[in-house]
Design an enzyme around this catalytic site. Structure first.
Site, PDB file in Angstrom:
ATOM      1  N   LYS A   1       1.402   5.422   4.072  1.00  0.00           N
ATOM      2  CA  LYS A   1       2.222   5.215   4.579  1.00  0.00           C
ATOM      3  C   LYS A   1       3.513   5.145   3.429  1.00  0.00           C
ATOM      4  O   LYS A   1       2.776   5.302   2.588  1.00  0.00           O
ATOM      5  CB  LYS A   1       2.549   3.512   4.859  1.00  0.00           C
ATOM      6  CG  LYS A   1       1.314   3.239   5.671  1.00  0.00           C
ATOM      7  CD  LYS A   1       0.948   1.179   5.811  1.00  0.00           C
ATOM      8  CE  LYS A   1       0.557   0.804   4.859  1.00  0.00           C
ATOM      9  NZ  LYS A   1       0.372  -1.366   4.427  1.00  0.00           N
TER      10      LYS A   1
ATOM     11  N   LYS B   1      -7.308  -5.422  -9.642  1.00  0.00           N
ATOM     12  CA  LYS B   1      -6.575  -5.901 -11.342  1.00  0.00           C
ATOM     13  C   LYS B   1      -6.681  -6.026 -12.851  1.00  0.00           C
ATOM     14  O   LYS B   1      -6.492  -5.048 -13.561  1.00  0.00           O
ATOM     15  CB  LYS B   1      -5.237  -6.645 -11.191  1.00  0.00           C
ATOM     16  CG  LYS B   1      -4.267  -6.991 -10.526  1.00  0.00           C
ATOM     17  CD  LYS B   1      -3.716  -8.343  -9.890  1.00  0.00           C
ATOM     18  CE  LYS B   1      -2.728  -8.220  -9.012  1.00  0.00           C
ATOM     19  NZ  LYS B   1      -2.204  -8.968  -8.309  1.00  0.00           N
TER      20      LYS B   1
ATOM     21  N   LYS C   1       5.268   2.045  -2.901  1.00  0.00           N
ATOM     22  CA  LYS C   1       6.699   1.757  -4.270  1.00  0.00           C
ATOM     23  C   LYS C   1       5.498   2.877  -5.210  1.00  0.00           C
ATOM     24  O   LYS C   1       5.976   3.107  -6.350  1.00  0.00           O
ATOM     25  CB  LYS C   1       6.146   0.457  -4.637  1.00  0.00           C
ATOM     26  CG  LYS C   1       7.486   0.053  -5.007  1.00  0.00           C
ATOM     27  CD  LYS C   1       7.437  -1.281  -5.328  1.00  0.00           C
ATOM     28  CE  LYS C   1       8.511  -2.908  -4.275  1.00  0.00           C
ATOM     29  NZ  LYS C   1       8.531  -3.676  -4.244  1.00  0.00           N
TER      30      LYS C   1
END
Ligand code: TRP
Length: 333
Positions: free
Chosen positions: A196, A114, A199
């Protein structure tokens, strides 16, 4: 009464849930709530570490509540609440921060990632994200934490804080461990044959629980196929195996067996297979979408859920915190 194991997990309020979330996490919660004392929490405070703008928070919190309940999470069985409604979280987070070392926190994989993505917002809350997560768990003295692989390191840190606390102040907390039923390892491949459902990546390759019927059909029909096998009983290319895998999640056995047979005989028609998969997906997703949308149109119901959840969570938190304060010696009369 038999002592039930305590389960705790947090869900980030990041908007729309998809089929991967359903088979990876929510289905687990639905099963757990029947067997254990469960605390499921919307991690709204954690989202502030990366999303200081709160304009979309309310909508995202409502959506994540509604979609989880529509999938079968039962607020009568589990405590389903918002992190910011349980003020004891902040207090425990403070105490645990004194047991967390800067060097360790800086080595956390999620922190480094992050920090790399947002070099202008490397705040102390981001650095101590795993401490807040430990507070969520330890507040209920939970032992089972249903989470994915990416959260293993945070759990390891929670165990470290447990050991430091217990060693310094006396046994208060059990060590929490990741918990998953084996069925949880089921793969939910994306529709474009790579990776997969997720989002952040290709939205056309991911089926959301909020997708309308035509969107579901359109996405499924776009899935990659080819002209079909030319040799009997050949191996399936990845993108075809993925379509079969998706079918296994939502279609009945006879349907799957028919297409397996057709594939092995080289008579398979992928157009028909995708039409069938699309209809089975619609059957699966549309009742969930409908239930969630009804709840989103009924904010007083969601308010009731949050109030009831917070009440249950606060009760458990208050009991833990009085033990914590006492064992830490924060009692002067
Ligand atoms: N960090 C978790 C995630 O990114 C969310 C979370 C917050 C959590 N608090 C928790 C998970 C407590 C398990 C237990 O998904």
């Amino acid at each position: 009464m038999i002592d039930k194991k305590i389960v705790m997990s947090g869900i980030r309020p990041t908007g729309f849930l998809h089929l991967g979330n359903y088979f990876g996490a929510i289905r687990n919660y639905v099963k757990l709530q029947n067997e254990f004392e469960c605390y499921f929490m919307v991690a709204d405070l954690h989202s502030l570490t990366t999303h200081p703008d709160t304009k979309e928070l309310k909508g995202n919190v409502h959506r994540v509540l509604a979609e989880n309940i529509a999938c079968g999470l039962d607020p009568e069985k589990a405590a389903f609440y918002c992190q910011s409604h349980v003020y004891e979280t902040g207090e425990l987070y403070l105490y645990l921060n004194m047991l967390a070392y800067k060097g360790e926190l800086e080595k956390t994989v999620t922190f480094k990632e992050k920090a790399r993505l947002s070099p202008d917002n490397i705040n102390a809350g981001l650095l101590t994200y795993p401490v807040l997560q430990a507070a969520d768990i330890l507040l209920h003295r939970a032992t089972y934490v249903p989470v994915g692989k990416d959260q293993e390191q945070h759990l390891e840190m929670a165990r470290t804080y447990v050991n430091r606390f217990n060693h310094r102040y006396g046994e208060v907390f059990p060590e929490p461990v990741a918990f998953n039923y084996n069925l949880d390892l089921i793969k939910v491949p994306s529709l474009d044959g790579t990776g997969k459902m997720s989002k952040s990546e290709n939205q056309m390759a991911t089926l959301y629980l909020a997708d309308d019927d035509d969107t579901i059909r359109k996405k499924v029909m776009k899935a990659k196929t080819d002209a079909g096998p030319t040799e009997k009983n050949s191996e399936k290319p990845d993108y075809i195996a993925n379509i079969f895998q998706l079918m296994k999640l939502v279609s009945i056995e006879e349907v799957i067996a028919k297409f397996e047979h057709d594939f092995n005989e080289c008579t398979i028609r992928y157009g028909d297979m995708k039409k069938q998969l699309a209809e089975d997906m619609v059957q699966f997703i549309s009742p969930i979408r409908q239930k969630a949308s009804d709840m989103l149109n009924n904010p007083s119901y969601l308010q009731e859920v949050m109030e009831k959840g917070a009440e249950k969570a606060r009760k458990s938190a208050a009991a833990t915190m009085s033990l914590v304060r006492e064992s830490m010696g924060l009692k002067y009369f």
